[in-house]
Design an enzyme around this catalytic site. Structure first.
Site, PDB file in Angstrom:
ATOM      1  N   TYR A   1       0.833  -1.203   0.000  1.00 42.64           N
ATOM      2  CA  TYR A   1       0.000   0.000   0.000  1.00 42.64           C
ATOM      3  C   TYR A   1       0.870   1.257   0.000  1.00 42.64           C
ATOM      4  O   TYR A   1       1.877   1.331   0.691  1.00 42.64           O
ATOM      5  CB  TYR A   1      -0.917   0.031   1.226  1.00 42.64           C
ATOM      6  CG  TYR A   1      -2.033  -0.976   1.227  1.00 42.64           C
ATOM      7  CD1 TYR A   1      -2.317  -1.761   0.107  1.00 42.64           C
ATOM      8  CD2 TYR A   1      -2.830  -1.158   2.354  1.00 42.64           C
ATOM      9  CE1 TYR A   1      -3.345  -2.684   0.117  1.00 42.64           C
ATOM     10  CE2 TYR A   1      -3.865  -2.088   2.376  1.00 42.64           C
ATOM     11  CZ  TYR A   1      -4.109  -2.851   1.261  1.00 42.64           C
ATOM     12  OH  TYR A   1      -5.133  -3.773   1.279  1.00 42.64           O
TER      13      TYR A   1
ATOM     14  N   SER B   1     -14.089  -4.124   0.503  1.00 45.06           N
ATOM     15  CA  SER B   1     -15.009  -3.446  -0.412  1.00 45.06           C
ATOM     16  C   SER B   1     -16.469  -3.673  -0.020  1.00 45.06           C
ATOM     17  O   SER B   1     -17.295  -4.083  -0.846  1.00 45.06           O
ATOM     18  CB  SER B   1     -14.783  -3.888  -1.860  1.00 45.06           C
ATOM     19  OG  SER B   1     -15.425  -3.007  -2.767  1.00 45.06           O
ATOM     20  N   PRO B   2     -16.839  -3.396   1.224  1.00 41.72           N
ATOM     21  CA  PRO B   2     -18.212  -3.650   1.672  1.00 41.72           C
ATOM     22  C   PRO B   2     -19.259  -2.810   0.953  1.00 41.72           C
ATOM     23  O   PRO B   2     -20.432  -3.183   0.931  1.00 41.72           O
ATOM     24  CB  PRO B   2     -18.161  -3.327   3.167  1.00 41.72           C
ATOM     25  CG  PRO B   2     -17.023  -2.375   3.314  1.00 41.72           C
ATOM     26  CD  PRO B   2     -16.013  -2.828   2.311  1.00 41.72           C
ATOM     27  N   LEU B   3     -18.840  -1.676   0.365  1.00 47.89           N
ATOM     28  CA  LEU B   3     -19.793  -0.829  -0.367  1.00 47.89           C
ATOM     29  C   LEU B   3     -19.596  -0.925  -1.879  1.00 47.89           C
ATOM     30  O   LEU B   3     -20.138  -0.111  -2.628  1.00 47.89           O
ATOM     31  CB  LEU B   3     -19.648   0.635   0.074  1.00 47.89           C
ATOM     32  CG  LEU B   3     -19.843   0.924   1.567  1.00 47.89           C
ATOM     33  CD1 LEU B   3     -19.819   2.432   1.821  1.00 47.89           C
ATOM     34  CD2 LEU B   3     -21.135   0.316   2.082  1.00 47.89           C
TER      35      LEU B   3
ATOM     36  N   GLY C   1     -18.411   2.156  -3.549  1.00 50.18           N
ATOM     37  CA  GLY C   1     -19.322   3.284  -3.411  1.00 50.18           C
ATOM     38  C   GLY C   1     -20.689   3.067  -4.033  1.00 50.18           C
ATOM     39  O   GLY C   1     -21.609   3.857  -3.801  1.00 50.18           O
ATOM     40  N   LEU C   2     -20.865   1.994  -4.811  1.00 52.17           N
ATOM     41  CA  LEU C   2     -22.149   1.756  -5.471  1.00 52.17           C
ATOM     42  C   LEU C   2     -23.263   1.451  -4.475  1.00 52.17           C
ATOM     43  O   LEU C   2     -24.439   1.645  -4.792  1.00 52.17           O
ATOM     44  CB  LEU C   2     -22.020   0.617  -6.476  1.00 52.17           C
ATOM     45  CG  LEU C   2     -21.190   0.915  -7.733  1.00 52.17           C
ATOM     46  CD1 LEU C   2     -21.081  -0.326  -8.597  1.00 52.17           C
ATOM     47  CD2 LEU C   2     -21.795   2.069  -8.518  1.00 52.17           C
ATOM     48  N   LEU C   3     -22.891   0.981  -3.274  1.00 56.19           N
ATOM     49  CA  LEU C   3     -23.884   0.704  -2.239  1.00 56.19           C
ATOM     50  C   LEU C   3     -23.949   1.818  -1.204  1.00 56.19           C
ATOM     51  O   LEU C   3     -24.601   1.675  -0.172  1.00 56.19           O
ATOM     52  CB  LEU C   3     -23.560  -0.628  -1.549  1.00 56.19           C
ATOM     53  CG  LEU C   3     -23.674  -1.872  -2.430  1.00 56.19           C
ATOM     54  CD1 LEU C   3     -23.067  -3.085  -1.734  1.00 56.19           C
ATOM     55  CD2 LEU C   3     -25.131  -2.132  -2.795  1.00 56.19           C
ATOM     56  N   GLY C   4     -23.293   2.920  -1.492  1.00 57.90           N
ATOM     57  CA  GLY C   4     -23.237   4.016  -0.532  1.00 57.90           C
ATOM     58  C   GLY C   4     -24.145   5.183  -0.862  1.00 57.90           C
ATOM     59  O   GLY C   4     -23.883   6.317  -0.456  1.00 57.90           O
ATOM     60  N   GLY C   5     -25.212   4.931  -1.624  1.00 55.26           N
ATOM     61  CA  GLY C   5     -26.129   6.004  -1.987  1.00 55.26           C
ATOM     62  C   GLY C   5     -25.688   6.767  -3.217  1.00 55.26           C
ATOM     63  O   GLY C   5     -25.868   7.979  -3.312  1.00 55.26           O
TER      64      GLY C   5
END
Length: 323
Positions: free
Chosen positions: A53, A211-213, A216-220
């Site tokens: 990283y 990548s729980p969201l 960002g597609l699952l973040g609104g």
């Protein structure tokens, strides 16, 4: 903050894991230090990083930032369950990648130096190494454990049969083996339900979803685009266009529940029996605060069923596709 054991181990970790991949390339060092302090204040004791990283031009940068944060004292290291990873290429020299005994030794010592600590709590294999036998890998890890340089081992991005292969090799050596698996897992990406999760449960591994969201597609994302807060581009825009109706149903349902979409996505993961702690990778303090909110979201059986209707999952293989 809620805590649970990491897999079958006796190690207790917070139900959220602070991902640090953005520290350096996306988040200035001072802001990263502030986010880590805030995470501790909220009770998050589980931090995840990796030796690569920092970006292609500065691999190791993120570990260095964390190391300088530890060096500030105040028992920052003592309050942190630290997980880092190896596998990725650090230089163009031979033996500077993957899971050979030589690279395990060199990569571990380099991470310890950058992190300014004398041990790693959970040392993770960032990817499967098909060219190195498990006896070689486990022998190198056992030596590191004996030296006090690591305490536990984990995997990342393994297939179910890789977990079985690793654990059976460890069993032959009377060694603990893996205590965790880090996989992509969210409402959109549920393939791990086929074989990875059953293998993790069978062998007692804690699942740490990244990548729980789903970027960002699952973040609104639709709500943010309407408000002019965000404009999706590239591959994410293509995915959004393809799944726009599905995402709209999801965001409307989150509104019905009275929660932000990102909170619901994280809460859904926390309701999955195999999950230990989703990895949240905030670039800002506001994103960290939003992730912590998810701990207060309770989803009943009807809500979980509705989410399954919107984002169909998988049964355990082979029942998912065979009688």
């Amino acid at each position: 903050m809620q805590y649970t054991h990491l897999g079958r181990s006796g190690l207790k970790v917070s139900r959220l894991c602070l991902g640090t991949m953005n520290f350096g390339p996306q988040t200035e060092e001072a802001d990263a230090h502030s986010i880590m302090d805030s995470a501790h204040e909220a009770g998050i004791n589980f931090f995840d990083t990796a030796n690569v990283y920092g970006g292609a031009e500065h691999r190791g940068w993120t570990e260095e930032i964390i190391g300088r944060w530890f060096a500030k004292g105040g028992e920052r290291r003592e309050h942190t369950v630290l997980a880092t990873k190896l596998y990725g290429t650090m230089t163009d020299r031979p033996n500077e990648s993957k899971l050979s005994a030589l690279n395990i030794r060199r990569a571990l010592d380099a991470s310890l130096k950058r992190l300014q600590t004398d041990y790693i709590d959970v040392y993770q294999f960032h990817h499967i190494d098909r060219d190195t036998p498990w006896d070689e890998i486990w022998q190198a890890i056992e030596v590191a454990v004996q030296q006090g340089k690591i305490l536990y081992s984990g995997s990342s991005n393994f297939a179910g049969w890789h977990i079985a292969q690793a654990q059976e090799a460890a069993r032959r050596r009377n060694y603990t083996g893996l205590v965790s698996e880090q996989s992509i897992y969210n409402l959109f990406m549920r393939q791990v339900e086929l074989e990875v999760i059953p293998a993790a449960q069978q062998y007692g591994l804690g699942l740490i979803p990244w990548s729980p969201l789903q970027g960002g597609l699952l973040g609104g994302v639709l709500k943010k685009e309407r408000q002019g807060v965000r404009r999706t581009e590239g591959r994410a825009a293509e995915t959004l266009k393809k799944h726009e109706d599905q995402i709209r149903q999801y965001e409307d349902f989150a509104d019905e529940l009275g929660h932000e979409p990102g909170d619901v996505a994280l809460a859904w993961l926390l309701h999955q029996p195999a999950v230990t702690a989703p990895i949240v990778g905030p670039r800002t303090q506001e994103q960290l605060d939003a992730a912590i909110r998810a701990l207060d979201v309770t989803l009943d059986a009807d809500a979980l069923k509705r989410l399954d209707d919107i984002f169909p999952g998988h049964r355990t293989a082979p029942e998912d596709y065979a009688w």
